[in-house]
Scaffold this motif. Structure first.
Motif, PDB file in Angstrom:
ATOM      1  N   THR A  43      70.912  41.622 105.725  1.00 51.80           N
ATOM      2  CA  THR A  43      72.141  41.881 106.468  1.00 51.80           C
ATOM      3  C   THR A  43      73.295  41.002 106.007  1.00 51.80           C
ATOM      4  OG1 THR A  43      70.842  42.483 108.427  1.00 51.80           O
ATOM      5  CG2 THR A  43      73.159  41.907 108.793  1.00 51.80           C
ATOM      6  N   PHE A  44      73.013  39.722 105.779  1.00 53.44           N
ATOM      7  CA  PHE A  44      74.088  38.753 105.567  1.00 53.44           C
ATOM      8  C   PHE A  44      74.266  38.306 104.124  1.00 53.44           C
ATOM      9  CE2 PHE A  44      73.106  38.427 110.060  1.00 53.44           C
ATOM     10  CZ  PHE A  44      74.372  38.371 110.631  1.00 53.44           C
ATOM     11  N   GLY A  45      73.331  38.633 103.249  1.00 53.96           N
ATOM     12  CA  GLY A  45      73.475  38.197 101.868  1.00 53.96           C
ATOM     13  C   GLY A  45      73.514  36.685 101.763  1.00 53.96           C
ATOM     14  N   GLU A  46      74.436  36.149 100.983  1.00 51.96           N
ATOM     15  CA  GLU A  46      74.523  34.705 100.808  1.00 51.96           C
ATOM     16  C   GLU A  46      74.894  33.984 102.097  1.00 51.96           C
ATOM     17  OE1 GLU A  46      73.775  32.625  98.235  1.00 51.96           O
ATOM     18  OE2 GLU A  46      72.820  34.454  97.505  1.00 51.96           O
ATOM     19  N   HIS A  47      75.581  34.676 102.999  1.00 53.18           N
ATOM     20  CA  HIS A  47      75.971  34.047 104.270  1.00 53.18           C
ATOM     21  C   HIS A  47      74.748  33.717 105.128  1.00 53.18           C
ATOM     22  CE1 HIS A  47      78.520  32.893 107.576  1.00 53.18           C
ATOM     23  NE2 HIS A  47      77.968  33.784 108.383  1.00 53.18           N
ATOM     24  N   ALA A  48      73.620  34.346 104.838  1.00 53.70           N
ATOM     25  CA  ALA A  48      72.396  34.054 105.594  1.00 53.70           C
ATOM     26  C   ALA A  48      72.039  32.571 105.523  1.00 53.70           C
ATOM     27  CB  ALA A  48      71.232  34.898 105.069  1.00 53.70           C
ATOM     28  N   TYR A  49      72.376  31.934 104.416  1.00 50.20           N
ATOM     29  CA  TYR A  49      72.054  30.522 104.241  1.00 50.20           C
ATOM     30  C   TYR A  49      73.116  29.598 104.839  1.00 50.20           C
ATOM     31  CZ  TYR A  49      68.328  32.112 101.188  1.00 50.20           C
ATOM     32  OH  TYR A  49      67.196  32.724 100.692  1.00 50.20           O
ATOM     33  N   LYS A  50      74.208  30.168 105.335  1.00 43.51           N
ATOM     34  CA  LYS A  50      75.284  29.367 105.925  1.00 43.51           C
ATOM     35  C   LYS A  50      75.291  29.435 107.446  1.00 43.51           C
ATOM     36  CE  LYS A  50      78.171  30.272 101.860  1.00 43.51           C
ATOM     37  NZ  LYS A  50      79.418  30.918 101.363  1.00 43.51           N
ATOM     38  N   LEU A  51      74.641  30.456 108.013  1.00 46.18           N
ATOM     39  CA  LEU A  51      74.619  30.562 109.472  1.00 46.18           C
ATOM     40  C   LEU A  51      73.374  29.888 110.036  1.00 46.18           C
ATOM     41  CD1 LEU A  51      72.381  32.981 110.079  1.00 46.18           C
ATOM     42  CD2 LEU A  51      74.306  34.470 109.659  1.00 46.18           C
ATOM     43  N   ALA A  52      73.403  29.635 111.334  1.00 46.07           N
ATOM     44  CA  ALA A  52      72.282  28.995 112.012  1.00 46.07           C
ATOM     45  C   ALA A  52      71.442  30.055 112.728  1.00 46.07           C
ATOM     46  CB  ALA A  52      72.787  27.965 113.007  1.00 46.07           C
ATOM     47  N   VAL A  53      70.141  29.873 112.693  1.00 47.13           N
ATOM     48  CA  VAL A  53      69.197  30.777 113.345  1.00 47.13           C
ATOM     49  C   VAL A  53      68.244  29.918 114.164  1.00 47.13           C
ATOM     50  CG1 VAL A  53      67.414  32.532 112.999  1.00 47.13           C
ATOM     51  CG2 VAL A  53      69.294  32.334 111.347  1.00 47.13           C
ATOM     52  N   SER A  54      67.977  30.285 115.405  1.00 50.78           N
ATOM     53  CA  SER A  54      66.940  29.547 116.128  1.00 50.78           C
ATOM     54  C   SER A  54      66.178  30.476 117.051  1.00 50.78           C
ATOM     55  CB  SER A  54      67.516  28.359 116.916  1.00 50.78           C
ATOM     56  OG  SER A  54      68.277  28.773 118.024  1.00 50.78           O
TER      57      SER A  54
END
Length: 413
Positions: A321-332
């Motif tokens: 879904t997020f591409g490279e942004h997946a590594y910049k957002l927080a997930v918990s």
């Protein structure tokens, strides 16, 4: 027709980490787990030894005892959380507005405890001794029905049953009811009381539950040593209103709900579709529905069940879904503290997502000690983090291939 803006004005919860929103949120931020030894049932009868039970809940604080006896526990939780949410919203439901205020609260399995008890009565004593309230206590829509009766809300009235996606689907569908103009306010979320003999047996039989006997580490989403989810119970209810309705009465506003996505895997009754493609489509749909870009999302409250397939495939879905942004957002995953509340999970987790957005605090994923190489995103390990957010997302994925995502953004007038 122009879509109406929809905002969140009230929150109510009964959870394993607290029987009101303030207590639950304080514990979530502090990383306090609500998981403990299984006490509702004999743990010697099951391979799962721990559960996330609601503790010290006094139903008579919300419902008269004579009425409570005619309701299953999942309805107790739902009515209590709804009363708290409506009080928090300072929403007066009266003869003038009742027809424009609705209820949409779901439950994954409804009154399973009632079903089991009444079945035993039937086997031992015959049909004449089965309660006349058996069916209305058991059916999943009775939470919505009893909330409507208790509060006098006469508007759009419905119940969603989409397994573990139930709470999120309910909120998303209620959002759409207001957005298209069919109601001015909706009381919505999910409720569940699944810590029962047959429920636990069923989930143990399909090996979905953790067999780790240590309550402190049994629920560990995204950890390499995870071995299943921990059963939880409770309810999470929010009050949604059209912006105009909320402004007209001077209501406080927690956040704005802007996006909803719902998809089906069409793949398997329990396993997620390969690479979590159904979940990815739900997330993309919700972002698009909200008029946002993937880069606008700063936090995801993940479904994050602590099962092997879910955590791995949800991670893949986020990357898709997020591409490279997946590594910049927080997930918990707050299920690390609450366990998995099944149909109530989406309601409770929506509340945590809203508060993360409002307070600028990201809830942690506790018990994340040995990262899984296949789960390589920022899961806010073990400690909460202060971070301002523009928009946040909550995911729920259910048996049957149900995927649901809702998106909230910081309210700006």
């Amino acid at each position: 027709m122009e879509k109406r803006r929809v905002v969140v004005t009230g929150l109510g919860a009964v959870t394993p980490v607290g029987n009101d929103v303030t207590t639950a949120w304080q514990n979530i931020v502090a990383g306090v787990s609500g998981i403990g030894p299984l006490t509702r049932l004999n743990p010697e009868d099951y391979p799962a030894k721990v559960a996330a039970e609601v503790k010290d809940f006094q139903v008579e604080n919300f419902i008269e005892k004579k009425d409570a006896r005619k309701m299953d526990r999942f309805t107790h939780y739902a009515v209590a959380a709804s009363l708290m949410a409506v009080k928090d919203a300072d929403l007066d439901i009266n003869d003038e507005n009742a027809h424009r205020i609705g209820v949409w609260v779901g439950s994954g399995i409804g009154g399973m405890e009632t079903f089991e008890q009444q079945h035993e009565t039937f086997l031992n004593r015959g049909y004449r001794r089965v309660s006349p309230f058996f069916v209305p206590m058991m059916i999943p829509d009775m939470a919505t029905g009893q909330i409507s009766i208790t509060l006098g809300a006469k508007g759009f009235n419905s119940c969603t049953v989409t397994a573990c996606a139930t709470g999120t689907n309910s909120i998303g569908d209620a959002f759409k009811v207001i957005q298209r103009g069919d109601a001015d306010a909706m009381i919505t979320g999910g409720s569940e009381a699944p810590i029962t003999k047959m429920s636990l047996a069923g989930f143990c039989a399909n090996t979905a539950l953790s067999t780790n006997p240590d309550p402190k580490t049994a629920s560990r989403p995204f950890d390499q040593n995870r071995d299943g989810f921990v059963m939880g119970e409770g309810a999470g209810i929010i009050v949604l209103e059209s912006l105009e309705h909320a402004q007209a009465r001077g209501a406080k506003i927690y956040a704005e709900i802007v996006g909803y996505g719902a998809t089906g895997d069409a793949y398997h009754i329990t396993a997620p579709a390969p690479a979590g493609e159904g979940g990815a489509r739900a997330m993309k749909m919700a972002i698009s529905d909200g008029g946002l870009s993937p880069a606008d999302i700063g936090y995801i409250n993940a479904h994050g069940t602590s099962t092997d397939y879910n955590d791995k495939f949800e991670t893949l879905a986020i990357k898709e879904t997020f591409g490279e942004h997946a590594y910049k957002l927080a997930v918990s995953s707050t299920k690390s503290m609450t366990g998995h509340l099944l149909g109530a999970a989406g309601g409770v987790e929506a509340i945590f997502t809203i508060l993360a957005l409002k307070e600028g605090i990201l809830p942690p994923t506790i018990n994340l000690e040995t990262p899984d190489p296949e789960c390589d995103l920022d899961y806010v390990p073990n400690e909460a983090r202060k971070q301002e957010l523009k928009a946040a997302m909550s995911n729920s994925l259910g048996f049957g291939g149900h995927n649901a995502t809702i998106v909230f953004k910081k309210y700006e007038g």
